[in-house]
Design a protein around this motif. Structure first.
Motif, PDB file in Angstrom:
ATOM      1  N   ALA A  91      -2.254  -0.093   4.900  1.00  0.00           N
ATOM      2  CA  ALA A  91      -1.499  -1.320   5.131  1.00  0.00           C
ATOM      3  C   ALA A  91      -1.733  -1.780   6.191  1.00  0.00           C
ATOM      4  O   ALA A  91      -2.130  -3.279   5.979  1.00  0.00           O
ATOM      5  N   LYS A  92      -2.299  -1.194   7.565  1.00  0.00           N
ATOM      6  CA  LYS A  92      -3.062  -1.738   8.440  1.00  0.00           C
ATOM      7  C   LYS A  92      -4.541  -2.188   8.380  1.00  0.00           C
ATOM      8  O   LYS A  92      -5.026  -2.945   8.406  1.00  0.00           O
ATOM      9  N   ARG A  95      -4.171  -5.434   6.248  1.00  0.00           N
ATOM     10  CA  ARG A  95      -3.935  -6.450   6.777  1.00  0.00           C
ATOM     11  C   ARG A  95      -4.831  -6.847   8.030  1.00  0.00           C
ATOM     12  O   ARG A  95      -5.514  -7.651   7.914  1.00  0.00           O
ATOM     13  N   GLU A  96      -5.981  -5.471   8.112  1.00  0.00           N
ATOM     14  CA  GLU A  96      -7.298  -6.050   8.999  1.00  0.00           C
ATOM     15  C   GLU A  96      -7.952  -7.078   8.268  1.00  0.00           C
ATOM     16  O   GLU A  96      -8.893  -7.710   9.319  1.00  0.00           O
ATOM     17  N   GLY A  98      -6.886  -8.785   5.919  1.00  0.00           N
ATOM     18  CA  GLY A  98      -6.812 -10.522   5.891  1.00  0.00           C
ATOM     19  C   GLY A  98      -6.006 -10.405   4.525  1.00  0.00           C
ATOM     20  O   GLY A  98      -6.168 -11.583   3.805  1.00  0.00           O
ATOM     21  N   VAL A 100      -2.744  -9.629   2.123  1.00  0.00           N
ATOM     22  CA  VAL A 100      -1.304  -9.391   2.123  1.00  0.00           C
ATOM     23  C   VAL A 100      -0.649  -8.400   1.865  1.00  0.00           C
ATOM     24  O   VAL A 100      -1.162  -8.091   0.391  1.00  0.00           O
ATOM     25  N   THR A 101       0.040  -8.066   2.264  1.00  0.00           N
ATOM     26  CA  THR A 101       0.689  -6.412   1.905  1.00  0.00           C
ATOM     27  C   THR A 101       2.158  -6.905   1.051  1.00  0.00           C
ATOM     28  O   THR A 101       3.339  -7.068   2.273  1.00  0.00           O
ATOM     29  N   VAL A 116       3.509  -3.063   6.957  1.00  0.00           N
ATOM     30  CA  VAL A 116       3.101  -4.312   6.304  1.00  0.00           C
ATOM     31  C   VAL A 116       3.606  -6.052   6.409  1.00  0.00           C
ATOM     32  O   VAL A 116       4.766  -6.050   6.495  1.00  0.00           O
ATOM     33  N   ASP A 117       3.081  -7.166   5.176  1.00  0.00           N
ATOM     34  CA  ASP A 117       3.860  -7.808   5.519  1.00  0.00           C
ATOM     35  C   ASP A 117       5.098  -7.955   5.126  1.00  0.00           C
ATOM     36  O   ASP A 117       5.784  -9.033   5.632  1.00  0.00           O
ATOM     37  N   HIS A 118       5.578  -7.940   3.336  1.00  0.00           N
ATOM     38  CA  HIS A 118       6.878  -7.794   2.955  1.00  0.00           C
ATOM     39  C   HIS A 118       7.530  -6.272   2.947  1.00  0.00           C
ATOM     40  O   HIS A 118       6.898  -5.721   2.213  1.00  0.00           O
TER      41      HIS A 118
END
Length: 334
Positions: A91-92, A95-96, A98, A100-101, A116-118
């Motif tokens: 997940a990290k 996101r690095e 760019g 969406v997670t 995560v984003d969500h």
């Protein structure tokens, strides 16, 4: 777009905040039992969406570093407890890059939930022992995500049909337990004596066969196993078949059913009926499930009902289930 009121609120919130029309790729990422739900999710996605997608083991996802990963991609992850280190790292990593997670877990405050984003919460009876409604399971949640993505990206909007079907799923599972109960009584004692039991399926149900092999037979009963795809069976694995070898065949009703039927015919041709446990979804009462999703919910029915079977097997083996594991959840240095 607006999703049905009965949609999981965290799923609705996540999808409403994502520019789905800008997405060019979807990744399904997890480990173990959580990875197993990604296979039927991709199967459903392939059936209804024009977007390409991939399924990855979480550690390999990071190690492989797909070039396709970037701001126009969505990464859907899952870890039951939310503490799976490889999945949190994935997940990290996403996101690095760019992406969406969205992370599915029973604990949104877990490491995965924070990474995560969500975060999206689901319910799971296997570690708590508390019965749940199947509409709150990980299968249900990820199917809601998939069909929400399909609708938001310009595909047919079947979200209302889906949520109506998922709301009736628990009753279908309860009826399936009754349907399969005679099989458990017939096969449990014999299968309990085995050192090797193979599982087999195709299509939407392959993930359930994979999970039952590695997370149940191997992890909880120390029975050697391997999940074999029903067509891959004929490209090497069928050489192990004889009158002593045991198989669990999950015979679905999706578009790949003919693959399972071919495998079943071969199993009975060269094996013995007492060693071949066939779960045939065509025997189930699926009233309440829209025909367009019946094949998709079958793997959850298979896996849920097989838990009752494995507890019977465990009783015959005089071996406990979760508490009998030697390494899982007992070591921290691996």
């Amino acid at each position: 777009m607006s999703l049905p009121d009965r949609y999981h609120p965290a799923v609705s919130a996540a999808l409403s905040s994502i520019d789905v029309t800008a997405l060019r790729h979807v990744f399904f990422v997890a480990c173990g039992g959580s990875l197993s739900i990604m296979h039927p999710a991709k199967f459903m996605f392939d059936q209804h969406a024009s977007l390409p997608s991939d399924v990855f083991n979480a550690a390999e996802f990071v190690a492989r570093q797909p070039k396709r990963l970037g701001p126009d991609t969505l990464v859907i992850l899952c870890s039951m407890t939310g503490t799976t280190r490889e999945t949190t790292a994935a997940a990290k990593f996403a996101r690095e890059k760019g992406a969406v997670t969205i992370g599915l877990t029973v604990d949104p405050d877990s490491p995965l939930g924070a990474a995560v984003d969500h975060p999206v919460k689901f319910e799971a009876p296997y570690t708590t022992g508390v019965p749940i409604d199947a509409k709150d399971s990980n299968y249900s949640i990820i199917y809601q995500i998939v069909m929400g993505l399909v609708a938001a990206s310009g595909g047919e909007d079947l979200t209302g049909v889906l949520i109506e079907s998922l709301s009736g799923l628990q009753a279908v599972i309860d009826r399936a337990q009754e349907t399969y109960a005679p099989l458990w009584d017939r096969y449990a004692e014999h299968f309990a004596k085995q050192d090797v039991i193979y599982t087999m399926a195709s299509g939407a149900s392959y993930g359930a066969a994979y999970s039952f092999a590695i997370c149940v037979l191997m992890e909880m009963q120390w029975i050697n196993s391997q999940a074999i795809h029903s067509n891959e069976f004929f490209h090497g694995p069928f050489e192990v078949l004889d009158e002593t070898r045991c198989f669990v065949l999950m015979k679905g009703i999706d578009s790949t059913r003919a693959l399972d039927e071919r495998a079943e015919a071969f199993l009975h041709r060269f094996g013995r009926a007492e060693n071949i446990l066939v779960l045939d979804a065509a025997e189930l009462d699926l009233a309440g499930i829209d025909p367009r999703f019946q094949g998709n919910v079958v793997p959850l029915i298979f896996f849920d009902t097989l838990w009752r079977f494995i507890y019977k097997v465990a009783d015959h083996r005089q071996q406990v289930m979760l508490d009998g594991r030697r390494y899982m959840k007992k070591l921290t240095d691996y």
